[in-house]
Write a protein that holds these residues in place. Structure first.
Motif, mmCIF file in Angstrom:
data_model
loop_
_atom_site.group_PDB
_atom_site.id
_atom_site.type_symbol
_atom_site.label_atom_id
_atom_site.label_comp_id
_atom_site.label_asym_id
_atom_site.label_seq_id
_atom_site.Cartn_x
_atom_site.Cartn_y
_atom_site.Cartn_z
ATOM 1 N N PHE A 7 0.846 -1.164 -0.150
ATOM 2 C CA PHE A 7 0.008 0.035 -0.123
ATOM 3 C C PHE A 7 0.830 1.197 0.103
ATOM 4 C CE2 PHE A 7 -2.184 3.608 1.933
ATOM 5 C CZ PHE A 7 -3.450 3.724 1.060
ATOM 6 N N SER A 8 0.915 1.926 -1.067
ATOM 7 C CA SER A 8 1.551 3.312 -1.361
ATOM 8 C C SER A 8 0.773 4.261 -1.802
ATOM 9 C CB SER A 8 2.649 3.071 -1.896
ATOM 10 O OG SER A 8 3.548 4.523 -2.430
ATOM 11 N N ASP A 9 0.107 5.421 -1.118
ATOM 12 C CA ASP A 9 -0.922 5.973 -1.804
ATOM 13 C C ASP A 9 -0.606 6.547 -3.538
ATOM 14 O OD1 ASP A 9 -2.300 9.040 -2.535
ATOM 15 O OD2 ASP A 9 -3.087 8.229 -0.509
ATOM 16 N N ILE A 10 -1.647 6.460 -4.237
ATOM 17 C CA ILE A 10 -1.403 6.734 -5.611
ATOM 18 C C ILE A 10 -0.852 8.095 -5.853
ATOM 19 C CG2 ILE A 10 -3.460 5.335 -6.288
ATOM 20 C CD1 ILE A 10 -5.288 7.976 -6.728
ATOM 21 N N LEU A 11 -0.902 8.930 -4.969
ATOM 22 C CA LEU A 11 -0.249 10.311 -5.288
ATOM 23 C C LEU A 11 1.165 10.119 -4.927
ATOM 24 C CD1 LEU A 11 -2.617 12.801 -3.352
ATOM 25 C CD2 LEU A 11 -2.850 11.839 -5.860
ATOM 26 N N THR A 12 1.740 9.044 -4.598
ATOM 27 C CA THR A 12 3.179 8.822 -4.168
ATOM 28 C C THR A 12 4.102 9.423 -4.936
ATOM 29 O OG1 THR A 12 2.858 7.195 -2.570
ATOM 30 C CG2 THR A 12 4.951 7.457 -3.085
ATOM 31 N N PRO A 13 4.045 9.119 -6.399
ATOM 32 C CA PRO A 13 4.926 9.499 -7.346
ATOM 33 C C PRO A 13 4.922 11.076 -7.860
ATOM 34 C CG PRO A 13 3.225 8.407 -8.521
ATOM 35 C CD PRO A 13 2.933 8.286 -6.890
ATOM 36 N N GLY A 76 1.550 -4.842 -6.978
ATOM 37 C CA GLY A 76 1.983 -3.469 -7.080
ATOM 38 C C GLY A 76 0.477 -2.567 -7.516
ATOM 39 N N PHE A 77 0.640 -1.350 -7.390
ATOM 40 C CA PHE A 77 -0.641 -0.594 -7.740
ATOM 41 C C PHE A 77 -0.244 0.784 -8.374
ATOM 42 C CE2 PHE A 77 -2.578 1.962 -4.511
ATOM 43 C CZ PHE A 77 -1.858 1.580 -3.325
ATOM 44 N N ILE A 78 -0.961 1.365 -9.247
ATOM 45 C CA ILE A 78 -0.999 2.765 -9.302
ATOM 46 C C ILE A 78 -2.339 3.331 -9.646
ATOM 47 C CG2 ILE A 78 1.157 2.352 -10.538
ATOM 48 C CD1 ILE A 78 -0.208 2.011 -13.190
ATOM 49 N N GLY A 79 -2.449 4.655 -9.624
ATOM 50 C CA GLY A 79 -3.671 5.317 -9.646
ATOM 51 C C GLY A 79 -3.567 5.623 -11.401
ATOM 52 N N LEU A 80 -4.872 5.868 -12.125
ATOM 53 C CA LEU A 80 -4.506 5.958 -13.630
ATOM 54 C C LEU A 80 -4.584 7.571 -13.880
ATOM 55 C CD1 LEU A 80 -6.596 2.909 -14.761
ATOM 56 C CD2 LEU A 80 -4.625 3.515 -15.495
ATOM 57 N N PRO A 81 -4.616 7.987 -15.330
ATOM 58 C CA PRO A 81 -4.208 9.336 -15.676
ATOM 59 C C PRO A 81 -5.289 10.088 -15.150
ATOM 60 C CG PRO A 81 -3.288 8.098 -17.296
ATOM 61 C CD PRO A 81 -3.883 6.896 -16.266
ATOM 62 N N PHE A 82 -6.493 9.746 -15.228
ATOM 63 C CA PHE A 82 -7.965 10.752 -15.364
ATOM 64 C C PHE A 82 -7.851 10.895 -13.557
ATOM 65 C CE2 PHE A 82 -12.089 11.846 -13.904
ATOM 66 C CZ PHE A 82 -12.326 13.014 -14.689
ATOM 67 N N PHE A 142 -5.727 1.723 -10.697
ATOM 68 C CA PHE A 142 -7.033 2.331 -10.421
ATOM 69 C C PHE A 142 -7.556 3.312 -10.887
ATOM 70 C CE2 PHE A 142 -5.288 -0.456 -7.117
ATOM 71 C CZ PHE A 142 -6.612 -0.951 -6.210
ATOM 72 N N ASP A 143 -8.907 3.645 -11.572
ATOM 73 C CA ASP A 143 -9.379 4.756 -12.020
ATOM 74 C C ASP A 143 -10.560 5.292 -10.898
ATOM 75 O OD1 ASP A 143 -9.070 7.048 -13.539
ATOM 76 O OD2 ASP A 143 -9.424 6.141 -15.313
ATOM 77 N N SER A 144 -10.281 5.513 -9.790
ATOM 78 C CA SER A 144 -11.366 5.508 -8.803
ATOM 79 C C SER A 144 -12.577 6.695 -9.240
ATOM 80 C CB SER A 144 -10.606 5.998 -7.327
ATOM 81 O OG SER A 144 -9.717 4.870 -6.916
ATOM 82 N N TRP A 145 -12.043 7.813 -9.594
ATOM 83 C CA TRP A 145 -12.984 8.796 -9.740
ATOM 84 C C TRP A 145 -13.583 8.927 -11.230
ATOM 85 C CZ3 TRP A 145 -13.844 8.807 -5.085
ATOM 86 C CH2 TRP A 145 -12.741 9.256 -4.145
ATOM 87 N N ALA A 146 -13.371 8.115 -12.329
ATOM 88 C CA ALA A 146 -13.738 7.963 -13.410
ATOM 89 C C ALA A 146 -15.216 7.621 -13.546
ATOM 90 C CB ALA A 146 -12.934 7.257 -14.189
ATOM 91 N N GLY A 147 -15.917 7.252 -12.308
ATOM 92 C CA GLY A 147 -17.216 6.740 -12.548
ATOM 93 C C GLY A 147 -18.036 7.984 -12.572
ATOM 94 N N HIS A 148 -17.647 9.282 -12.420
ATOM 95 C CA HIS A 148 -18.579 10.381 -12.541
ATOM 96 C C HIS A 148 -18.857 11.170 -13.823
ATOM 97 C CE1 HIS A 148 -14.964 12.994 -12.292
ATOM 98 N NE2 HIS A 148 -16.011 13.902 -13.004
ATOM 99 N N LEU A 149 -17.923 10.304 -14.742
ATOM 100 C CA LEU A 149 -17.943 10.765 -16.292
ATOM 101 C C LEU A 149 -19.172 9.971 -16.963
ATOM 102 C CD1 LEU A 149 -14.207 10.724 -16.821
ATOM 103 C CD2 LEU A 149 -15.654 12.825 -16.510
ATOM 104 N N ASP A 150 -19.941 10.679 -17.832
ATOM 105 C CA ASP A 150 -21.040 10.064 -18.735
ATOM 106 C C ASP A 150 -20.083 9.231 -19.804
ATOM 107 O OD1 ASP A 150 -20.248 11.836 -20.848
ATOM 108 O OD2 ASP A 150 -21.837 13.334 -20.501
ATOM 109 N N GLU A 151 -20.616 8.560 -20.656
ATOM 110 C CA GLU A 151 -19.973 7.788 -21.614
ATOM 111 C C GLU A 151 -19.098 8.515 -22.403
ATOM 112 O OE1 GLU A 151 -20.829 4.120 -24.706
ATOM 113 O OE2 GLU A 151 -22.093 4.463 -23.041
ATOM 114 N N SER A 152 -19.436 9.512 -23.122
ATOM 115 C CA SER A 152 -18.679 10.250 -23.927
ATOM 116 C C SER A 152 -17.249 10.760 -23.449
ATOM 117 C CB SER A 152 -19.345 11.177 -24.630
ATOM 118 O OG SER A 152 -19.809 12.278 -23.894
ATOM 119 N N ALA A 153 -17.646 11.572 -22.287
ATOM 120 C CA ALA A 153 -16.410 11.989 -21.319
ATOM 121 C C ALA A 153 -15.629 10.733 -21.114
ATOM 122 C CB ALA A 153 -16.899 12.722 -20.461
#
Length: 290
Positions: A7-13, A76-82, A142-153
């Motif tokens: 466990f290392s926060d996705i903001l670490t890098p 290992g794990f990473i946060g995705l770009p969005f 992980f793309d934790s916050w991408a779920g608030h986007l509608d399909e096209s976005a």
């Protein structure tokens, strides 16, 4: 357990990309935001070296791999770009403002947002490769916050860069499994984004707890694995009989093929240890009885 995750926060890098941040004792995140062309140019010009960005991460993964041996898989794990970009644009956790700054940038300055996402996609893929070379045998993205986007976005601002990261990792580490997860939100709960996540190139799609696992299995092609999806609230609040019943239902759907038994979201901090131990032990018991 069968897997050990660092466990290392996705903001670490981020500091190694020239983006410093602070986290208060209460968990509030503060980042100097990137919102202008000048901010973007500065971000683009900062040289990121994955091998020196977070040496403690690589050292820990190497030590874990040596300690665990063949007894469990090291992840290992990473946060995705969005998701990472939301922090850079908002200057904080976007959920507190409904991602207002991100929404404004998507509408009025999409070229800046795409510029941020392009840099993050390259750097994060390099960071994932560094984790694999340091000992990680599986990478969770992980793309934790991408779920608030509608399909096209979602397709334009999230999925495009999910694919870039995954293809870049696979080009260097074709045999390393990649698991993708997106938290349940307005447009991702109840399995709304599963078919698109299955098209990202990930080997396994992690299923949240807002959809029945059999329904999810019906959506996702058979050659792609699934992970999940015990409701973490049941693990926290349920009786052992309830935990056993729901876990058994998931395991029967998985049927021992292309399925990793796990929760449908992060474990709740107040989950009794005895419940977590019961869950793990029951999964092993079920598998050994097959």
């Amino acid at each position: 357990v069968d897997g050990v995750i660092l466990f290392s926060d996705i903001l670490t890098p981020l500091p190694a990309m020239g983006v410093d941040f602070s986290i208060s004792e209460g968990g509030a995140i503060e980042i100097s935001p990137i919102r202008t062309e000048e901010d973007l140019i500065k971000f683009q010009n900062y040289e990121f070296n994955a091998d020196t960005a977070c040496p403690f991460v690589g050292e820990t993964l190497t030590n874990l791999r040596q300690a665990v041996g063949n007894k469990a898989t090291v992840l290992g794990f990473i946060g995705l770009p969005f998701t990472l970009a939301t922090y850079l644009v908002e200057g904080k956790t976007g959920t507190t403002s409904g991602f207002a700054q991100v929404a404004d940038m998507r509408t009025n300055n999409p070229q800046i947002l795409h510029g941020i996402l392009e840099i993050l996609a390259k750097n994060i893929a390099d960071y994932a490769s560094y984790q694999i070379r340091s000992g990680a045998q599986v990478i969770q993205v992980f793309d934790s916050w991408a779920g608030h986007l509608d399909e096209s976005a979602f397709i334009e601002f999230a999925m495009k860069y999910q694919k870039q990261v995954i293809s870049s990792i696979k080009a260097r580490h074709p045999d390393t499994p990649i698991i993708i997860y997106m938290a349940p939100d307005t447009y991702s709960k109840n399995g709304q984004r599963l078919s698109l996540l299955a098209e990202t190139g990930a080997d396994i799609v992690s299923i949240d707890h807002t959809i029945d696992l059999q329904e999810a299995r019906n959506i996702i092609p058979d050659h792609i694995g699934i992970q999940g999806n015990l409701d973490p609230h049941i693990l926290r609040d349920g009786s052992h009989d309830q935990i056993r019943a729901v876990t058994e239902k998931c395991l029967k759907v998985g049927n021992g093929k292309h399925h990793i038994m796990n929760l449908g979201h992060g474990i709740e901090a107040t989950t009794p240890e005895e419940n977590a131990a019961f869950f793990v032990n029951y999964v092993h018991e079920f598998i050994h009885q097959r």
